[in-house]
Design a protein around this motif. Structure first.
Motif, PDB file in Angstrom:
ATOM      1  N   ALA A  97     -21.033  -4.083   0.836  1.00 47.52           N
ATOM      2  CA  ALA A  97     -21.848  -5.102   1.674  1.00 47.52           C
ATOM      3  C   ALA A  97     -21.219  -5.258   3.024  1.00 47.52           C
ATOM      4  N   GLN A  98     -19.977  -5.168   3.109  1.00 48.16           N
ATOM      5  CA  GLN A  98     -19.170  -5.364   4.482  1.00 48.16           C
ATOM      6  C   GLN A  98     -18.809  -4.037   5.317  1.00 48.16           C
ATOM      7  N   ASP A  99     -19.416  -2.858   4.746  1.00 47.09           N
ATOM      8  CA  ASP A  99     -19.059  -1.603   5.496  1.00 47.09           C
ATOM      9  C   ASP A  99     -17.458  -1.098   5.313  1.00 47.09           C
ATOM     10  N   HIS A 100     -16.915  -1.405   4.285  1.00 47.87           N
ATOM     11  CA  HIS A 100     -15.356  -1.246   4.352  1.00 47.87           C
ATOM     12  C   HIS A 100     -15.257  -0.104   3.187  1.00 47.87           C
ATOM     13  N   GLU A 101     -14.121   0.637   3.355  1.00 43.65           N
ATOM     14  CA  GLU A 101     -14.004   1.678   2.238  1.00 43.65           C
ATOM     15  C   GLU A 101     -13.233   1.065   1.089  1.00 43.65           C
ATOM     16  N   MET A 102     -13.753   1.348  -0.041  1.00 39.52           N
ATOM     17  CA  MET A 102     -13.116   0.915  -1.452  1.00 39.52           C
ATOM     18  C   MET A 102     -12.091   1.726  -1.858  1.00 39.52           C
ATOM     19  N   PRO A 103     -10.925   0.833  -2.081  1.00 36.76           N
ATOM     20  CA  PRO A 103      -9.877   1.574  -2.661  1.00 36.76           C
ATOM     21  C   PRO A 103     -10.221   2.294  -3.967  1.00 36.76           C
ATOM     22  N   THR A 104      -9.852   3.763  -3.938  1.00 40.34           N
ATOM     23  CA  THR A 104      -9.789   4.332  -5.370  1.00 40.34           C
ATOM     24  C   THR A 104      -8.745   3.907  -6.352  1.00 40.34           C
ATOM     25  N   GLU A 105      -7.589   3.384  -5.914  1.00 41.76           N
ATOM     26  CA  GLU A 105      -6.542   3.119  -6.883  1.00 41.76           C
ATOM     27  C   GLU A 105      -5.931   1.711  -6.000  1.00 41.76           C
ATOM     28  N   MET A 106      -5.768   0.858  -7.057  1.00 41.77           N
ATOM     29  CA  MET A 106      -5.012  -0.217  -6.697  1.00 41.77           C
ATOM     30  C   MET A 106      -3.706  -0.486  -7.145  1.00 41.77           C
ATOM     31  N   LYS A 107      -2.798  -0.626  -6.803  1.00 40.12           N
ATOM     32  CA  LYS A 107      -1.619  -1.128  -7.631  1.00 40.12           C
ATOM     33  C   LYS A 107      -1.098  -2.758  -7.104  1.00 40.12           C
ATOM     34  N   LEU A 108      -1.026  -3.464  -7.888  1.00 44.69           N
ATOM     35  CA  LEU A 108      -0.750  -4.974  -7.750  1.00 44.69           C
ATOM     36  C   LEU A 108       0.383  -5.237  -8.589  1.00 44.69           C
ATOM     37  N   ILE A 109       1.330  -5.946  -7.819  1.00 42.16           N
ATOM     38  CA  ILE A 109       2.660  -6.536  -8.433  1.00 42.16           C
ATOM     39  C   ILE A 109       2.781  -7.747  -7.814  1.00 42.16           C
ATOM     40  N   TYR A 110       2.990  -8.806  -8.766  1.00 41.70           N
ATOM     41  CA  TYR A 110       2.965 -10.265  -8.546  1.00 41.70           C
ATOM     42  C   TYR A 110       4.268 -10.736  -9.242  1.00 41.70           C
ATOM     43  N   ASN A 111       5.137 -11.322  -8.341  1.00 37.02           N
ATOM     44  CA  ASN A 111       6.447 -11.851  -8.766  1.00 37.02           C
ATOM     45  C   ASN A 111       6.454 -13.315  -8.874  1.00 37.02           C
ATOM     46  N   ALA A 112       6.305 -13.857 -10.161  1.00 35.58           N
ATOM     47  CA  ALA A 112       5.979 -15.248 -10.462  1.00 35.58           C
ATOM     48  C   ALA A 112       7.027 -15.918 -10.177  1.00 35.58           C
ATOM     49  N   MET A 113       8.412 -15.455 -10.057  1.00 40.46           N
ATOM     50  CA  MET A 113       9.622 -16.379  -9.631  1.00 40.46           C
ATOM     51  C   MET A 113       9.612 -16.648  -8.180  1.00 40.46           C
ATOM     52  N   GLY A 115       6.889 -15.883  -6.010  1.00 43.28           N
ATOM     53  CA  GLY A 115       5.553 -16.072  -5.627  1.00 43.28           C
ATOM     54  C   GLY A 115       4.807 -14.964  -4.881  1.00 43.28           C
ATOM     55  N   LYS A 116       5.755 -13.826  -4.568  1.00 41.21           N
ATOM     56  CA  LYS A 116       5.358 -12.824  -3.720  1.00 41.21           C
ATOM     57  C   LYS A 116       4.402 -12.094  -4.303  1.00 41.21           C
ATOM     58  N   PHE A 117       3.498 -11.121  -3.500  1.00 37.13           N
ATOM     59  CA  PHE A 117       2.252 -10.520  -3.976  1.00 37.13           C
ATOM     60  C   PHE A 117       2.440  -9.243  -3.361  1.00 37.13           C
ATOM     61  N   GLN A 118       2.585  -7.998  -3.988  1.00 36.27           N
ATOM     62  CA  GLN A 118       2.700  -6.663  -3.253  1.00 36.27           C
ATOM     63  C   GLN A 118       1.227  -6.184  -3.653  1.00 36.27           C
ATOM     64  N   ALA A 119       0.584  -5.266  -2.996  1.00 34.33           N
ATOM     65  CA  ALA A 119      -0.388  -4.457  -3.191  1.00 34.33           C
ATOM     66  C   ALA A 119      -0.343  -2.946  -2.398  1.00 34.33           C
ATOM     67  N   ASP A 120      -0.774  -1.976  -3.351  1.00 34.91           N
ATOM     68  CA  ASP A 120      -0.676  -0.590  -2.517  1.00 34.91           C
ATOM     69  C   ASP A 120      -2.069   0.027  -2.963  1.00 34.91           C
ATOM     70  N   TYR A 121      -2.673   0.529  -1.974  1.00 37.11           N
ATOM     71  CA  TYR A 121      -3.957   1.095  -2.127  1.00 37.11           C
ATOM     72  C   TYR A 121      -4.147   2.499  -1.655  1.00 37.11           C
ATOM     73  N   LYS A 122      -4.867   3.294  -2.534  1.00 32.70           N
ATOM     74  CA  LYS A 122      -5.192   4.693  -2.059  1.00 32.70           C
ATOM     75  C   LYS A 122      -6.779   4.800  -1.945  1.00 32.70           C
ATOM     76  N   TYR A 123      -7.182   5.587  -1.140  1.00 33.65           N
ATOM     77  CA  TYR A 123      -8.450   5.592  -0.663  1.00 33.65           C
ATOM     78  C   TYR A 123      -9.183   7.307  -0.979  1.00 33.65           C
ATOM     79  N   ASN A 124      -8.053   8.020  -1.286  1.00 33.34           N
ATOM     80  CA  ASN A 124      -8.701   9.547  -1.836  1.00 33.34           C
ATOM     81  C   ASN A 124      -8.818   9.571  -3.209  1.00 33.34           C
ATOM     82  N   LEU A 125      -9.547  10.316  -3.831  1.00 32.76           N
ATOM     83  CA  LEU A 125      -9.613  10.450  -5.372  1.00 32.76           C
ATOM     84  C   LEU A 125      -8.505  10.934  -6.001  1.00 32.76           C
TER      85      LEU A 125
END
Length: 151
Positions: A97-113, A115-125
């Motif tokens: 809807a917003q004309d953005h590329e959709m990540p093909t792969e998302m790796k999310l890491i949340y450190n509950a201790m 509160g830090k959040f990390q995200a790594d995205y790939k856009y290729n197959l």
């Protein structure tokens, strides 16, 4: 643009939130692998609990004596996976809807201790171009790498 980033972040937060809910908030870190390629969505979630890296169906293996057990029933696992997959679908719709590329792969890491959040995205197959490995194989390999590097 701000609206897109805000909604994208909200959906990722919802993914982490449902994973924390699964363990009653009792996890040091949450790891989520999500794949969305050519109309196929796949996801996996993992934890660091009491210094033990565990897959979602083995969370009780990380408990100390006297700790309250988690409800790690297949029904609850599927409930979490369904919510994650729904959120990924919403992210895909948002990107389209917003004309953005959709990540093909998302790796999310949340450190509950911290509160830090990390995200790594790939856009290729990723798995679509692999003749042997599935999205689940890539998820498991990622988690194995996390265990060896203590992320």
């Amino acid at each position: 643009m701000k609206e897109f980033e805000s909604r994208f972040s909200e959906l990722q937060a919802d993914i982490i939130s449902i994973c924390m809910e699964y363990v009653g908030g009792r996890a040091d870190k949450v790891y989520v692998y999500a794949s969305c390629e050519e109309g196929m969505i796949s996801s996996s979630f993992y934890y660091l609990i009491n210094n033990k890296y565990v897959e979602c169906h083995k969370v009780n293996d990380a408990l100390r004596d006297g700790d309250e057990r988690y409800d790690a029933s297949p029904e609850r696992q599927f409930m979490v996976l369904n919510i994650i997959n729904e959120d990924i679908e919403k992210i895909a719709e948002l990107c389209k809807a917003q004309d953005h590329e959709m990540p093909t792969e998302m790796k999310l890491i949340y450190n509950a201790m911290s509160g830090k959040f990390q995200a790594d995205y790939k856009y290729n197959l990723v798995h679509t171009n692999d003749d042997v490995k599935t999205a689940d194989d890539f998820a498991d390999e990622w988690f194995e790498g996390i265990k060896t590097s203590n992320l």
